[in-house]
Design a protein around this motif. Structure first.
Motif, PDB file in Angstrom:
ATOM      1  N   GLU A  37       0.846  -1.194   0.000  1.00 47.18           N
ATOM      2  CA  GLU A  37       0.000   0.000   0.000  1.00 47.18           C
ATOM      3  C   GLU A  37       0.885   1.249   0.000  1.00 47.18           C
ATOM      4  O   GLU A  37       1.910   1.285   0.666  1.00 47.18           O
ATOM      5  N   THR A  38       0.503   2.258  -0.761  1.00 49.29           N
ATOM      6  CA  THR A  38       1.231   3.525  -0.771  1.00 49.29           C
ATOM      7  C   THR A  38       0.399   4.574  -0.052  1.00 49.29           C
ATOM      8  O   THR A  38      -0.789   4.729  -0.328  1.00 49.29           O
ATOM      9  N   ARG A  39       1.047   5.272   0.898  1.00 48.45           N
ATOM     10  CA  ARG A  39       0.355   6.294   1.672  1.00 48.45           C
ATOM     11  C   ARG A  39       1.183   7.566   1.679  1.00 48.45           C
ATOM     12  O   ARG A  39       2.413   7.522   1.678  1.00 48.45           O
ATOM     13  N   LEU A  40       0.487   8.699   1.676  1.00 51.72           N
ATOM     14  CA  LEU A  40       1.133  10.005   1.618  1.00 51.72           C
ATOM     15  C   LEU A  40       0.853  10.808   2.878  1.00 51.72           C
ATOM     16  O   LEU A  40      -0.228  10.721   3.449  1.00 51.72           O
ATOM     17  N   GLY A  41       1.826  11.627   3.256  1.00 48.65           N
ATOM     18  CA  GLY A  41       1.664  12.566   4.354  1.00 48.65           C
ATOM     19  C   GLY A  41       2.255  13.908   3.942  1.00 48.65           C
ATOM     20  O   GLY A  41       3.219  13.955   3.171  1.00 48.65           O
ATOM     21  N   PHE A  42       1.678  14.989   4.434  1.00 47.59           N
ATOM     22  CA  PHE A  42       2.113  16.338   4.067  1.00 47.59           C
ATOM     23  C   PHE A  42       2.320  17.141   5.341  1.00 47.59           C
ATOM     24  O   PHE A  42       1.514  17.054   6.262  1.00 47.59           O
ATOM     25  N   THR A  43       3.381  17.938   5.360  1.00 45.79           N
ATOM     26  CA  THR A  43       3.629  18.761   6.527  1.00 45.79           C
ATOM     27  C   THR A  43       4.292  20.072   6.125  1.00 45.79           C
ATOM     28  O   THR A  43       4.997  20.142   5.123  1.00 45.79           O
ATOM     29  N   ALA A  57       0.976  26.031   0.979  1.00 43.71           N
ATOM     30  CA  ALA A  57       2.082  25.141   0.647  1.00 43.71           C
ATOM     31  C   ALA A  57       1.615  23.682   0.624  1.00 43.71           C
ATOM     32  O   ALA A  57       1.956  22.925  -0.295  1.00 43.71           O
ATOM     33  N   LYS A  58       0.818  23.283   1.612  1.00 45.55           N
ATOM     34  CA  LYS A  58       0.326  21.904   1.648  1.00 45.55           C
ATOM     35  C   LYS A  58      -0.648  21.620   0.505  1.00 45.55           C
ATOM     36  O   LYS A  58      -0.617  20.529  -0.074  1.00 45.55           O
ATOM     37  N   ARG A  59      -1.489  22.587   0.159  1.00 44.99           N
ATOM     38  CA  ARG A  59      -2.399  22.413  -0.991  1.00 44.99           C
ATOM     39  C   ARG A  59      -1.616  22.183  -2.268  1.00 44.99           C
ATOM     40  O   ARG A  59      -1.949  21.328  -3.086  1.00 44.99           O
ATOM     41  N   ARG A  60      -0.542  22.965  -2.448  1.00 46.85           N
ATOM     42  CA  ARG A  60       0.287  22.805  -3.656  1.00 46.85           C
ATOM     43  C   ARG A  60       0.994  21.446  -3.660  1.00 46.85           C
ATOM     44  O   ARG A  60       1.096  20.809  -4.711  1.00 46.85           O
ATOM     45  N   LEU A  61       1.466  20.996  -2.501  1.00 47.04           N
ATOM     46  CA  LEU A  61       2.099  19.677  -2.431  1.00 47.04           C
ATOM     47  C   LEU A  61       1.094  18.573  -2.746  1.00 47.04           C
ATOM     48  O   LEU A  61       1.409  17.619  -3.470  1.00 47.04           O
ATOM     49  N   ARG A  62      -0.132  18.690  -2.225  1.00 51.27           N
ATOM     50  CA  ARG A  62      -1.160  17.685  -2.519  1.00 51.27           C
ATOM     51  C   ARG A  62      -1.492  17.656  -4.008  1.00 51.27           C
ATOM     52  O   ARG A  62      -1.640  16.581  -4.601  1.00 51.27           O
ATOM     53  N   ALA A  63      -1.581  18.823  -4.619  1.00 51.92           N
ATOM     54  CA  ALA A  63      -1.887  18.882  -6.051  1.00 51.92           C
ATOM     55  C   ALA A  63      -0.755  18.270  -6.877  1.00 51.92           C
ATOM     56  O   ALA A  63      -1.003  17.521  -7.830  1.00 51.92           O
ATOM     57  N   ALA A  86      10.116  27.969  -0.463  1.00 51.87           N
ATOM     58  CA  ALA A  86       9.792  28.206  -1.871  1.00 51.87           C
ATOM     59  C   ALA A  86       8.547  27.470  -2.345  1.00 51.87           C
ATOM     60  O   ALA A  86       8.057  27.741  -3.440  1.00 51.87           O
ATOM     61  N   THR A  87       8.005  26.565  -1.548  1.00 50.94           N
ATOM     62  CA  THR A  87       6.874  25.741  -1.991  1.00 50.94           C
ATOM     63  C   THR A  87       5.667  26.589  -2.389  1.00 50.94           C
ATOM     64  O   THR A  87       5.024  26.324  -3.399  1.00 50.94           O
ATOM     65  N   GLY A  88       5.363  27.608  -1.641  1.00 50.44           N
ATOM     66  CA  GLY A  88       4.167  28.402  -1.901  1.00 50.44           C
ATOM     67  C   GLY A  88       4.288  29.388  -3.039  1.00 50.44           C
ATOM     68  O   GLY A  88       3.285  29.842  -3.573  1.00 50.44           O
TER      69      GLY A  88
END
Length: 115
Positions: A37-43, A57-63, A86-88
């Motif tokens: 199983e593959t699972r993702l986490g964002f922080t 930043a988290k929305r962009r990472l999820r997208a 720089a993520t955002g």
């Protein structure tokens, strides 16, 4: 469909035992799982800014993860994506390229790697 990492212990385990790949706009921590199983986490830490900046930043990472992984997710990985300053504000194609590069560096198999 990809699962989500939700418990702190899962994030800590990926941090301690997983492979790490840093790019300008994100950090990836990848830990192989035996069950397939593959699972993702964002922080995003408070270093990123206020709640608005962290959520963006988290929305962009999820997208980016949705575009890069949803079609053919690699089997058996816990993946933690950590936002950087720089993520955002970086261009979205650059964020996608950073994610793809981090996945390659961490040794997460991609469909084009297997072909």
């Amino acid at each position: 469909m990809l699962g989500r990492l939700k418990r702190r212990a899962e994030f800590v385990q990926a941090s301690k035992a997983g492979r790490r790949a840093a790019r300008d706009s994100l950090v990836l921590q990848a830990l192989a799982r035996p069950d397939g199983e593959t699972r993702l986490g964002f922080t995003a830490t408070k270093k990123i800014g206020n709640a608005v900046a962290r959520n963006r930043a988290k929305r962009r990472l999820r997208a980016a993860a949705r575009l890069a992984l949803a079609a053919a997710p690699p089997p058996g990985w816990n993946l933690v994506l950590i936002a950087r300053d720089a993520t955002g504000r970086c261009p979205f194609p650059s964020l996608l390229a950073d994610l793809e590069g981090a996945l390659r560096k961490a040794g997460v198999p991609r469909p084009r790697d297997e072909a």
